[in-house]
Design an enzyme around this catalytic site. Structure first.
Site, PDB file in Angstrom:
ATOM      1  N   SER A  34       0.798  -1.231   0.000  1.00 36.63           N
ATOM      2  CA  SER A  34       0.000   0.000   0.000  1.00 36.63           C
ATOM      3  C   SER A  34       0.832   1.283   0.000  1.00 36.63           C
ATOM      4  O   SER A  34       1.633   1.516  -0.902  1.00 36.63           O
ATOM      5  CB  SER A  34      -0.952  -0.035   1.204  1.00 36.63           C
ATOM      6  N   ASP A  85      -9.721  -6.947  -3.339  1.00 39.46           N
ATOM      7  CA  ASP A  85      -9.203  -5.586  -3.500  1.00 39.46           C
ATOM      8  C   ASP A  85      -9.439  -5.195  -4.967  1.00 39.46           C
ATOM      9  O   ASP A  85      -8.602  -5.432  -5.827  1.00 39.46           O
ATOM     10  CB  ASP A  85      -7.713  -5.544  -3.158  1.00 39.46           C
ATOM     11  N   HIS A  87      -7.705  -5.594   0.677  1.00 40.05           N
ATOM     12  CA  HIS A  87      -6.497  -4.811   0.408  1.00 40.05           C
ATOM     13  C   HIS A  87      -5.322  -5.283   1.271  1.00 40.05           C
ATOM     14  O   HIS A  87      -4.221  -5.478   0.760  1.00 40.05           O
ATOM     15  CB  HIS A  87      -6.795  -3.333   0.650  1.00 40.05           C
TER      16      HIS A  87
END
Length: 252
Positions: free
Chosen positions: A152, A203, A230
């Protein structure tokens, strides 16, 4: 026979000693337990005490906090690359320790270290500054050619480093990182670092978006974690660990 006052004094003294022992003995037992941490359920290999260390940077730069769980010598086993974990915006290096990832890799003979990324400072405000930051981290930790794991938000650090210093990495594991659209396909095509593109099948935004850019890396493979969002490593840690270890094993 002792006077009544003396007997009462002895009884009070005995009660006081019993209270002191009751308080101190559990603390002693707890201290012994903490000194030699136990393995978490589901992890493999031997477990030793974890170390959380604050490592200073050069003057004026943000400090680095890192976590390392070791099951033997500080260096990794021969043929196994070191592994450096970054983290997402809502997480810290503690995430990889709590998940058992550091212990698992240590048990498999890898030296695995998770660091805390600095907040918004002038030193890491630019891509060049973030590259310099990771450069210095590798130097401080004595890592020659590690595998860089980047979920991320940490893509803001990992991607510019990959494009500028890809030859300093044995492998790259992006987990739906941000910032992939900031670079052209031609830039990715010049990178020769072995890459495992990882994301959860639930995700539907960052995972596929990152894949569209990262698929231009010449030496990549893709692993999709089923029924995971995610933060796929939190949703399905066993599947994540299996994919990560499989990638690391083929790098040996």
């Amino acid at each position: 026979m002792l006077p009544a006052r003396s007997r009462l004094g002895l009884l009070l003294l005995g009660a006081l000693l019993a209270l002191v022992l009751y308080v101190l003995l559990p603390a002693t037992r707890h201290g012994q337990h903490s000194a030699g941490a136990r393995p978490e359920e589901g992890t493999r290999g031997r477990w030793a005490a974890n170390a959380t260390v604050r490592r200073g940077m050069a003057a004026g730069e943000p400090p680095v906090f890192y976590r390392e769980v070791s099951s033997g010598p500080r260096a990794s086993s021969p043929g196994r690359p070191d592994v450096l974990f970054l983290h997402g915006q809502a997480f810290t290096s503690k995430t990889w320790e709590a998940l058992g990832t550091l212990a698992l890799l240590a048990g498999e003979g890898y030296r695995a270290v998770a660091i805390d990324l600095p907040g918004r400072t002038m030193m890491v405000a630019s891509a060049q500054g973030r590259v310099a930051f990771l450069d210095h981290v590798l130097q401080e930790l004595g890592m020659q050619r590690p595998v860089l794991v980047s979920p991320s938000m940490s893509g803001r650090f990992a991607l510019p480093f990959l494009l500028a210093r890809g030859d300093r990495l044995a492998g790259f594991v992006p987990i739906a990182p941000v910032g992939t659209k900031d670079y052209a396909a031609e830039q990715y095509q010049q990178v020769q670092t072995s890459t495992l593109i990882l994301y959860g099948d639930r995700d539907t935004r960052l995972g596929p978006q990152a894949l569209q850019s990262l698929r231009h890396l010449p030496r990549h493979r893709v692993a999709v974690v089923p029924n995971a969002g995610h933060a796929c490593y939190l949703d399905k840690p066993e599947d994540f660990h299996r994919a990560l270890l499989g990638f690391l094993d083929q790098l040996k």
